[in-house]
Design a protein around this motif. Structure first.
Motif, mmCIF file in Angstrom:
data_model
loop_
_atom_site.group_PDB
_atom_site.id
_atom_site.type_symbol
_atom_site.label_atom_id
_atom_site.label_comp_id
_atom_site.label_asym_id
_atom_site.label_seq_id
_atom_site.Cartn_x
_atom_site.Cartn_y
_atom_site.Cartn_z
ATOM 1 N N GLY A 149 -16.076 20.123 -30.024
ATOM 2 C CA GLY A 149 -15.106 20.387 -28.979
ATOM 3 C C GLY A 149 -14.817 19.201 -28.086
ATOM 4 O O GLY A 149 -13.668 18.980 -27.683
ATOM 5 N N ALA A 150 -15.837 18.408 -27.779
ATOM 6 C CA ALA A 150 -15.607 17.235 -26.937
ATOM 7 C C ALA A 150 -14.702 16.232 -27.646
ATOM 8 O O ALA A 150 -13.856 15.581 -27.016
ATOM 9 C CB ALA A 150 -16.938 16.580 -26.563
ATOM 10 N N THR A 151 -14.847 16.125 -28.954
ATOM 11 C CA THR A 151 -14.014 15.193 -29.729
ATOM 12 C C THR A 151 -12.567 15.643 -29.761
ATOM 13 O O THR A 151 -11.644 14.834 -29.578
ATOM 14 C CB THR A 151 -14.557 15.057 -31.155
ATOM 15 O OG1 THR A 151 -15.913 14.605 -31.106
ATOM 16 C CG2 THR A 151 -13.730 14.081 -31.964
ATOM 17 N N THR A 152 -12.339 16.938 -29.994
ATOM 18 C CA THR A 152 -10.960 17.416 -30.019
ATOM 19 C C THR A 152 -10.340 17.346 -28.631
ATOM 20 O O THR A 152 -9.151 17.059 -28.491
ATOM 21 C CB THR A 152 -10.871 18.849 -30.574
ATOM 22 O OG1 THR A 152 -11.664 19.728 -29.775
ATOM 23 C CG2 THR A 152 -11.357 18.902 -32.002
ATOM 24 N N ASP A 153 -11.136 17.581 -27.587
ATOM 25 C CA ASP A 153 -10.622 17.453 -26.216
ATOM 26 C C ASP A 153 -10.159 16.024 -25.944
ATOM 27 O O ASP A 153 -9.049 15.789 -25.459
ATOM 28 C CB ASP A 153 -11.705 17.832 -25.198
ATOM 29 C CG ASP A 153 -11.845 19.332 -25.006
ATOM 30 O OD1 ASP A 153 -11.035 20.088 -25.577
ATOM 31 O OD2 ASP A 153 -12.767 19.749 -24.284
ATOM 32 N N MET A 154 -11.024 15.063 -26.240
ATOM 33 C CA MET A 154 -10.695 13.673 -25.951
ATOM 34 C C MET A 154 -9.648 13.139 -26.924
ATOM 35 O O MET A 154 -8.678 12.477 -26.518
ATOM 36 C CB MET A 154 -11.951 12.796 -25.999
ATOM 37 C CG MET A 154 -11.668 11.300 -25.894
ATOM 38 S SD MET A 154 -10.613 10.844 -24.482
ATOM 39 C CE MET A 154 -11.788 10.996 -23.145
ATOM 40 N N GLY A 155 -9.810 13.411 -28.212
ATOM 41 C CA GLY A 155 -8.832 12.935 -29.182
ATOM 42 C C GLY A 155 -7.456 13.526 -28.937
ATOM 43 O O GLY A 155 -6.437 12.837 -29.057
ATOM 44 N N GLY A 156 -7.417 14.798 -28.567
ATOM 45 C CA GLY A 156 -6.149 15.422 -28.230
ATOM 46 C C GLY A 156 -5.521 14.812 -27.000
ATOM 47 O O GLY A 156 -4.295 14.641 -26.925
ATOM 48 N N VAL B 298 -13.472 27.715 -33.173
ATOM 49 C CA VAL B 298 -12.979 28.949 -32.563
ATOM 50 C C VAL B 298 -12.386 28.743 -31.184
ATOM 51 O O VAL B 298 -11.772 29.658 -30.633
ATOM 52 C CB VAL B 298 -14.100 30.009 -32.483
ATOM 53 C CG1 VAL B 298 -14.674 30.284 -33.857
ATOM 54 C CG2 VAL B 298 -15.209 29.595 -31.516
ATOM 55 N N ASP B 299 -12.546 27.538 -30.633
ATOM 56 C CA ASP B 299 -12.079 27.345 -29.266
ATOM 57 C C ASP B 299 -11.319 26.041 -29.076
ATOM 58 O O ASP B 299 -10.099 26.035 -28.933
ATOM 59 C CB ASP B 299 -13.269 27.402 -28.293
ATOM 60 C CG ASP B 299 -12.847 27.300 -26.842
ATOM 61 O OD1 ASP B 299 -11.871 27.978 -26.458
ATOM 62 O OD2 ASP B 299 -13.478 26.552 -26.083
ATOM 63 N N ALA B 300 -12.018 24.916 -29.097
ATOM 64 C CA ALA B 300 -11.430 23.667 -28.613
ATOM 65 C C ALA B 300 -10.265 23.165 -29.447
ATOM 66 O O ALA B 300 -9.300 22.600 -28.908
ATOM 67 C CB ALA B 300 -12.520 22.588 -28.522
ATOM 68 N N ALA B 301 -10.316 23.343 -30.766
ATOM 69 C CA ALA B 301 -9.302 22.722 -31.625
ATOM 70 C C ALA B 301 -7.978 23.471 -31.628
ATOM 71 O O ALA B 301 -6.952 22.912 -31.991
ATOM 72 C CB ALA B 301 -9.824 22.616 -33.055
ATOM 73 N N VAL B 302 -7.987 24.739 -31.237
ATOM 74 C CA VAL B 302 -6.799 25.587 -31.308
ATOM 75 C C VAL B 302 -6.219 25.801 -29.913
ATOM 76 O O VAL B 302 -6.960 26.073 -28.963
ATOM 77 C CB VAL B 302 -7.142 26.947 -31.942
ATOM 78 C CG1 VAL B 302 -5.912 27.838 -32.009
ATOM 79 C CG2 VAL B 302 -7.744 26.751 -33.325
ATOM 80 N N GLY B 303 -4.917 25.662 -29.774
ATOM 81 C CA GLY B 303 -4.293 26.014 -28.510
ATOM 82 C C GLY B 303 -3.730 24.883 -27.699
ATOM 83 O O GLY B 303 -3.020 25.115 -26.720
ATOM 84 N N GLY B 304 -4.049 23.634 -28.062
ATOM 85 C CA GLY B 304 -3.385 22.507 -27.428
ATOM 86 C C GLY B 304 -3.935 22.036 -26.102
ATOM 87 O O GLY B 304 -3.362 21.144 -25.483
#
Length: 365
Positions: free
Chosen positions: A101-108, A131-137
């Protein structure tokens, strides 16, 4: 399996085993350079993605990140921007994240802010990420004042959840992700709770069909909520008071306060589990939730090994942290509570006595 995310910028979430080859088509035509962001300790999971992109003729810029929440700092973002600038990334290029999740948060966030937005494809490798961080933008980073206070909305071009990566997780990391899964059960899909309660061993087995179904159902919950209220602004029109995307913050107001008190060393899903116990008691005391459903929180969470108590910081410290939570309005605290299973609503400005009593319940008093 595929779950389609509708809205102004539609995309697909692919869930399965051995689905890494779905990353390239999600990038679309015209992309020539791809920055792959991944925790340095997960290079072995990023390498197959990097190799596939290279075989397709794309120039790959590798951007290793610090582990966990250590990736979500302004300094890390600046370093990534500098690297993109030096490599000459344009709006036709893209970002791929491989990690939790931290990676998708920062990479996003990097993708959202570079040239005001370039495409991003997320390859979450943790249960929490899937189930959480990668989906929803939602993207973001942390500051000294709190978690995720800086960020933006940037929907990905696609999400690839390879369930095989769950087998690489330490057991405690897999269990932590179930905090967000159980949350989805309470706010929207009680079948999730039944699956967890009837087969807690299957819920923590990375190879089990139970866990695969939990991932599918949790992703569907998030997709349904996000499509109805992408930017967490208005709730659901005609939804009878449903708070829309804000419902996904169930348990998070206290969870973020705990994470800050623990200097982000506690796993996010563990903090969310404790936060749900707190807010369930708050809902019970304020007349929103019956005794049995409030008690069910701790029972379900404990069944899969999640914590349900916390006494590591005094009430005053946690209360002060909650006041700067991004869901607060002025000096008024706001909590997502339940009026019953799958019936979330917002409780604004609860009484001090009720907050303290819920805190004592959280402490196990």
């Amino acid at each position: 399996m595929e779950i389609h995310v509708g809205g102004a910028a539609p995309y697909d979430v692919v869930i399965g085993r051995g689905v890494g080859d779905r990353v390239l088509p999600m990038l679309g035509d015209g992309v020539r350079r791809v920055a792959v962001l991944f925790p340095d300790g997960l290079r072995h999971l990023a390498e197959p993605v990097i190799a596939d992109l290279g075989k397709a003729g794309l120039a790959v810029l590798e951007l290793p990140l610090p582990e966990g929440e250590g990736a979500k700092t302004a300094a890390v973002a600046v370093a990534a921007w500098d690297a993109l600038g030096e490599a000459g990334f344009t709006r036709s290029d893209a970002v791929v994240t491989v990690g939790g999740g931290a990676t998708t948060d920062m990479g996003g966030f990097v993708a959202a802010t570079w040239l005001r937005g370039v495409p991003a494809v997320h390859v979450p490798t943790t249960l929490l990420g899937m189930v959480d961080a990668a989906v929803g933008g939602k993207t973001g980073l942390n500051t000294a004042a709190g978690k995720n206070l800086v960020g933006s909305f940037h929907e990905p071009a696609g999400v690839v959840c390879d369930l095989a990566t769950l087998g690489t997780l330490p057991h405690d990391e897999l269990v932590s992700g179930l905090g967000e899964v159980v949350k989805c059960g309470f706010i929207a899909d009680p079948e999730i709770l039944r699956l967890v309660e009837e087969d807690p061993a299957g819920a923590v087995d990375p190879a089990s069909p139970v866990l695969a179904e939990l991932v599918r159902r949790s992703v569907q919950v998030k997709v349904d909520v996000v499509v109805g209220d992408l930017k967490e602004t208005a709730g659901f029109a005609g939804g009878g008071g449903h708070p829309g995307r804000e419902a996904l913050n169930y348990g998070h107001t206290m969870a973020h306060a705990i994470e800050r008190a623990e200097d982000y060393t506690m796993r996010h899903g563990e903090a969310v589990a404790i936060g749900m116990v707190f807010v369930a008691e708050l809902a019970r005391r304020t007349g929103h939730l019956d005794d049995a459903t409030a008690a069910r929180h701790a029972g379900t969470l404990a069944a899969v090994g999640l914590p349900t108590r916390y006494d590591g910081a005094p009430y005053e410290q946690l209360h002060a942290a909650m006041k700067v939570d991004k869901k607060s309005r002025g000096d008024q605290l706001r909590f997502v509570v339940l009026d019953g299973l799958a019936r979330p609503r917002v409780l604004a400005g609860p009484a001090e006595a009720d907050l303290r009593a819920a805190y004592e319940r959280m402490r196990g008093a």
